[in-house]
Scaffold this active site. Structure first.
Site, PDB file in Angstrom:
ATOM      1  N   ARG A  60      50.749  17.407   0.809  1.00 18.06           N
ATOM      2  CA  ARG A  60      50.741  16.441  -0.293  1.00 18.06           C
ATOM      3  C   ARG A  60      51.573  16.947  -1.459  1.00 18.06           C
ATOM      4  O   ARG A  60      52.246  16.180  -2.135  1.00 18.06           O
ATOM      5  CB  ARG A  60      49.307  16.171  -0.757  1.00 18.06           C
ATOM      6  CG  ARG A  60      48.648  15.045   0.002  1.00 18.06           C
ATOM      7  CD  ARG A  60      47.377  14.578  -0.667  1.00 18.06           C
ATOM      8  NE  ARG A  60      46.525  15.672  -1.074  1.00 18.06           N
ATOM      9  CZ  ARG A  60      46.031  15.812  -2.304  1.00 18.06           C
ATOM     10  NH1 ARG A  60      46.316  14.939  -3.236  1.00 18.06           N
ATOM     11  NH2 ARG A  60      45.246  16.832  -2.597  1.00 18.06           N
TER      12      ARG A  60
ATOM     13  N   GLY B  40      36.720  39.705   6.950  1.00 13.54           N
ATOM     14  CA  GLY B  40      37.833  38.920   6.422  1.00 13.54           C
ATOM     15  C   GLY B  40      38.533  39.607   5.264  1.00 13.54           C
ATOM     16  O   GLY B  40      38.403  40.820   5.063  1.00 13.54           O
TER      17      GLY B  40
ATOM     18  N   ALA C  46      43.438  30.228   6.091  1.00 13.42           N
ATOM     19  CA  ALA C  46      43.937  29.757   4.795  1.00 13.42           C
ATOM     20  C   ALA C  46      45.443  29.566   4.875  1.00 13.42           C
ATOM     21  O   ALA C  46      46.156  30.448   5.329  1.00 13.42           O
ATOM     22  CB  ALA C  46      43.581  30.758   3.699  1.00 13.42           C
TER      23      ALA C  46
ATOM     24  N   PHE D 247      26.327  41.864  14.548  1.00 15.06           N
ATOM     25  CA  PHE D 247      25.845  40.657  13.866  1.00 15.06           C
ATOM     26  C   PHE D 247      24.762  41.021  12.852  1.00 15.06           C
ATOM     27  O   PHE D 247      23.760  41.651  13.203  1.00 15.06           O
ATOM     28  CB  PHE D 247      25.299  39.673  14.908  1.00 15.06           C
ATOM     29  CG  PHE D 247      24.907  38.346  14.332  1.00 15.06           C
ATOM     30  CD1 PHE D 247      25.862  37.358  14.140  1.00 15.06           C
ATOM     31  CD2 PHE D 247      23.595  38.089  13.961  1.00 15.06           C
ATOM     32  CE1 PHE D 247      25.510  36.124  13.592  1.00 15.06           C
ATOM     33  CE2 PHE D 247      23.234  36.862  13.415  1.00 15.06           C
ATOM     34  CZ  PHE D 247      24.198  35.878  13.237  1.00 15.06           C
TER      35      PHE D 247
ATOM     36  N   HIS E  54      37.533  18.833   1.899  1.00 22.40           N
ATOM     37  CA  HIS E  54      38.992  18.760   1.850  1.00 22.40           C
ATOM     38  C   HIS E  54      39.411  17.364   2.280  1.00 22.40           C
ATOM     39  O   HIS E  54      38.970  16.880   3.329  1.00 22.40           O
ATOM     40  CB  HIS E  54      39.613  19.820   2.763  1.00 22.40           C
ATOM     41  CG  HIS E  54      41.061  20.080   2.441  1.00 22.40           C
ATOM     42  ND1 HIS E  54      42.043  19.161   2.665  1.00 22.40           N
ATOM     43  CD2 HIS E  54      41.664  21.150   1.875  1.00 22.40           C
ATOM     44  CE1 HIS E  54      43.204  19.653   2.257  1.00 22.40           C
ATOM     45  NE2 HIS E  54      43.005  20.869   1.778  1.00 22.40           N
TER      46      HIS E  54
END
Lengths: 529, 234
Positions: free
Chosen positions: A242, A10, A43, A149, A226
């Site tokens: 929001r 990532g 994200a 892995f 969340h």
């Protein structure tokens, strides 16, 4: 042999890889999916940096410390927040397509932030950040090896020598040695199964492997929920909704929570309302078609697909679900774990930036600023490990063989679903001693039962059931540590809320929960901040 | 509802068979595949991660057309296959390394980014192309790549255009230089890639844009030079 091996694909891993390659180090990135298939892609909200007055680095620091409720470390918060404008400049210089307002990089306001501070790229901030980093890693010729892995850290006398991994396509165990290892394996919020916004990847194998190797973990009980995920699929609706004025209402139209409450407070209010049998919706109809199509296109698409609800026309049913894990591998200011030569960065760590509760927009910032730092620290390691077949690798080779021979009398998948569910209801948004202890005894039972589980798919080749089983094994191991932390912390702070101890107790618990294993036995202690 | 899946395992004889499965109550094809794996057949192998259309790992072909399993609503009788033109490891799981190599060989990365002011309009020029999730669906649909594996392919070329169109990028000619061989002139502009892109990206148009940029840099479309022996200029 590589100077640095990075585990994970990532944002944190790629920033570290780019920095290490730029420093002239040979680097190998190992990931279980292809690098752009990682959690960072999900994200949406943004990446925080105080760019324009009246916002300031001081205000960013204050907001972060406040949300961290005493467990965010001032030195690291200062360092990261002050480095934030430079981090944005760096991203802009390597091609990150930030959204603009006029000629300036646009910013929006997320929960808990005094000012609009999150730089974004529509609602694809993580995706575009990740792909920008990937393009730059390709440019630098970084060696990327996917479908690998992580099994274990190879450690001898407190020094990290490399990792043992499973080559998924061939089903073979290998050891990969390096002068330094950086774990960037992500968090463990998928422990909450279907009640998590995370993709099918965040089972915390890096955190679990570090624990098995003797590394210290900290503050594992701090799991962020969340407040606004789609009710059926747990897919995240970004806080940007929001921030733009979307309202939370119940079935009677009564409003819940206040404008931009922090995630912990709002999640609790929704959870409690749902426990009373109320249904909660996110109403964004009044934001208008143009705004939603421009700023929240993903959310609209996903609400239509999974809920059959068009946010333009109807309020969207939501519920709070697990989203981010603040705790993780305990690291010092150089991102080194308690094992020499083993570094960690990103969600798999506890760098004490977020403390008891993370602010939206601070995790992408963390992976950029601290990803570089982890690489700089790891680049100092000059001692190459001895070229030999390590005992750890032999054990892991035998272990994988043994897994295929396990009797399969208990279905691990059923156990996993059950465990996720009771974790959510008892070690989730609201916690209480007896119920936590109940879950802990179930986890310990699951650990004993692992030997009666196993895999039905007996092919060594790309055996995804084997990977699922190994992920479940890590989950069971980590769940115990999360529960022990949650039981011992008899107070409420940030994301950790104890119904039986609703008050914050600074006398006893202005301290990090330290967890580690000694000879296979879990140990826990508190370390004052 | 029944769906049929093309299974593959190189050690089995025959390596490939079609298998039919009954599924119910699956909002997406990914849900259907997970249901089969959990309840009926643990050996069924496929890739997935985010379940929300951003990680790009679950692309497969349904009735011959590339889709993301997590974004496709399954229908009775549909036939599910792995992506084509890439190597299949097992069932629906494919090797993407060879496909991703095209990003390096086409220099689909920033070469010389300078600090220049960008406004909302400049940003919009690269917004859609930078939505790419590298699912490889477009490559699987590409008839040129199928017959010539040296072809740089749609997602890499779209990404090159994303950098050429980026106002901050200064080395535009170097980008073009990298895509004239086995690249922009080899595309037949069939538009399959544009049709299958789950992100609504239009690689065909991006390739046309790269072609006209190449002409600006003095390159000629070799496909239009076929009448050279007549001594005629068109």
């Amino acid at each position: 042999m590589f100077d640095i091996v990075i585990v994970g694909g990532g944002g944190a891993a790629l920033v570290a890889a780019i920095e290490a390659a730029t420093l002239g180090k040979s680097v190998l990135v190992l990931s279980k999916h292809y690098p752009t298939q990682s959690q960072t892609s999900m994200a949406q909200g943004g990446i925080n940096a105080a760019l324009y007055p009246p916002d300031s680095c001081d205000s960013h620091i204050q907001d972060t410390l406040k949300a961290g409720v005493g467990l965010a470390k001032e030195a690291i918060v200062q360092e990261v927040c002050r480095a934030a404008p430079k981090a944005i400049e760096w991203l802009d210089s390597i091609g990150m397509p930030f959204s603009r307002k006029g000629e300036a990089i646009a910013q929006r306001r997320l929960g808990g932030a005094t000012y609009p501070r999150a730089c974004y790229a529509q609602d694809y901030t993580g995706l575009k950040l990740l792909h920008t980093l990937y393009d730059n890693a390709v440019k630098l010729g970084v060696a990327l090896r996917s479908r690998t892995f992580l099994l274990n850290i190879i450690e001898e006398d407190g020094v990290c020598k490399g990792v043992s991994v499973l080559d998924m396509a061939r089903g073979k165990v290998e050891q990969i040695l390096a002068k330094a290892v950086i774990l960037a394996t992500g968090g463990y919020a998928k422990m909450y199964g279907a009640l998590s916004t995370n993709g099918f990847g965040s089972f915390g194998e890096g955190v679990a492997a570090a624990m098995r190797a003797g590394a210290k973990l900290s503050d594992l009980e701090f799991v962020q929920f969340h407040p606004t995920a789609l009710k059926k699929s747990s897919i995240l609706i970004s806080e940007a909704a929001r921030g733009a004025g979307a309202r939370l209402i119940d079935q009677e139209g009564q409003e819940i929570g206040g404008e931009l409450w922090t995630r912990d407070r709002l999640s609790r209010a929704i959870f409690e309302a749902m426990e009373e049998g109320r249904e909660i919706f996110l109403d964004m109809r009044h934001l208008g078609k143009e705004f939603i199509e421009k700023n929240l296109p993903q959310e609209r698409k996903l609400a239509l697909l999974y809920e059959g609800v068009d946010p333009l026309k109807e309020p969207v049913p939501i519920r709070p679900v697990a989203h981010y894990t603040m705790g993780g591998i305990d690291v010092d200011e150089n991102m080194q774990s308690s094992i020499q030569g083993l570094y960690a960065v990103g969600e798999c760590t506890n760098a004490k930036l977020h403390g008891a509760n993370r602010l939206g927009g601070n995790s992408l910032l963390e992976l950029v600023v601290l990803g570089k730092k982890a690489a700089q620290s790891a680049a100092q390691m000059e001692q190459a490990p001895q070229q030999k077949l390590f005992e750890r690798t032999k054990i892991d080779t035998n272990f994988i063989k043994a897994v295929f021979a396990l009797p399969n009398q208990i279905d691990f998948w059923e156990r996993q679903e059950f465990l996720s569910k009771i974790m959510y209801h008892n070690c989730g948004i609201v916690r209480e001693e007896m119920r936590l202890k109940g879950v802990l005894s179930v986890v310990r039972q699951h650990q004993k039962e692992l030997a009666f589980m196993g895999v039905r798919d007996k092919s060594p080749l790309m055996n995804k059931e084997l990977i699922n089983f190994l992920e479940y094994g890590n989950m069971v191991e980590l769940a115990e540590a999360v529960l022990v932390g949650a039981i011992q912390r008899t107070e409420s702070r940030g994301a950790h809320f104890r119904a039986d101890y609703p008050q914050r107790d600074d006398k006893k618990f202005l301290a990090h929960t330290m967890i580690w294993k000694e000879n296979g036995v879990l140990c826990a202690d508190f370390k004052p901040v | 509802m029944k769906i049929k899946i093309k299974r593959f395992h190189p050690h089995f004889e025959p390596p490939s068979i079609d298998m039919e499965y009954e599924v119910d109550n699956a909002p997406t094809l990914l849900d259907a595949l997970l249901q089969i794996k959990r309840q009926k057949d643990r050996t069924l192998t496929f890739d997935y991660m985010c379940r929300s259309g951003v990680c790009g790992s679950c692309a497969v072909r349904v009735e011959g057309k590339e889709v993301l399993a997590c974004q496709h609503i399954p229908k009775d009788g549909e036939y599910i296959e792995p992506l084509s033109v890439v190597d299949v490891i097992r069932d629906l799981s494919v090797r993407l390394e060879d496909a991703l190599v095209t990003l390096g060989s086409s220099k689909a990365y920033p070469l010389d980014m300078q600090k220049v002011a960008m406004n909302e309009e400049d940003e919009r020029l690269i917004e859609r192309q930078s939505d790419c999730i590298l699912c490889s669906g477009c490559l699987s649909s590409c008839p040129v790549y199928e017959s010539n594996e040296a072809f740089l392919g749609p997602f890499a070329l779209s990404r090159v255009w994303r950098y050429v169109a980026d106002k901050r990028e200064q080395a535009k000619k170097e980008h073009i230089d990298a895509v004239v061989q086995n690249g922009i002139w080899d595309c037949t502009l069939c538009g399959n890639c544009t049709q299958v892109c789950p992100q609504g990206i239009d690689p065909k148009n991006d390739i046309v844009m790269l072609q006209s940029k190449a002409v600006q840099f003095g390159y000629q479309n070799p496909n239009l030079g076929g009448f050279g022996s007549f001594g005629l200029e068109f």
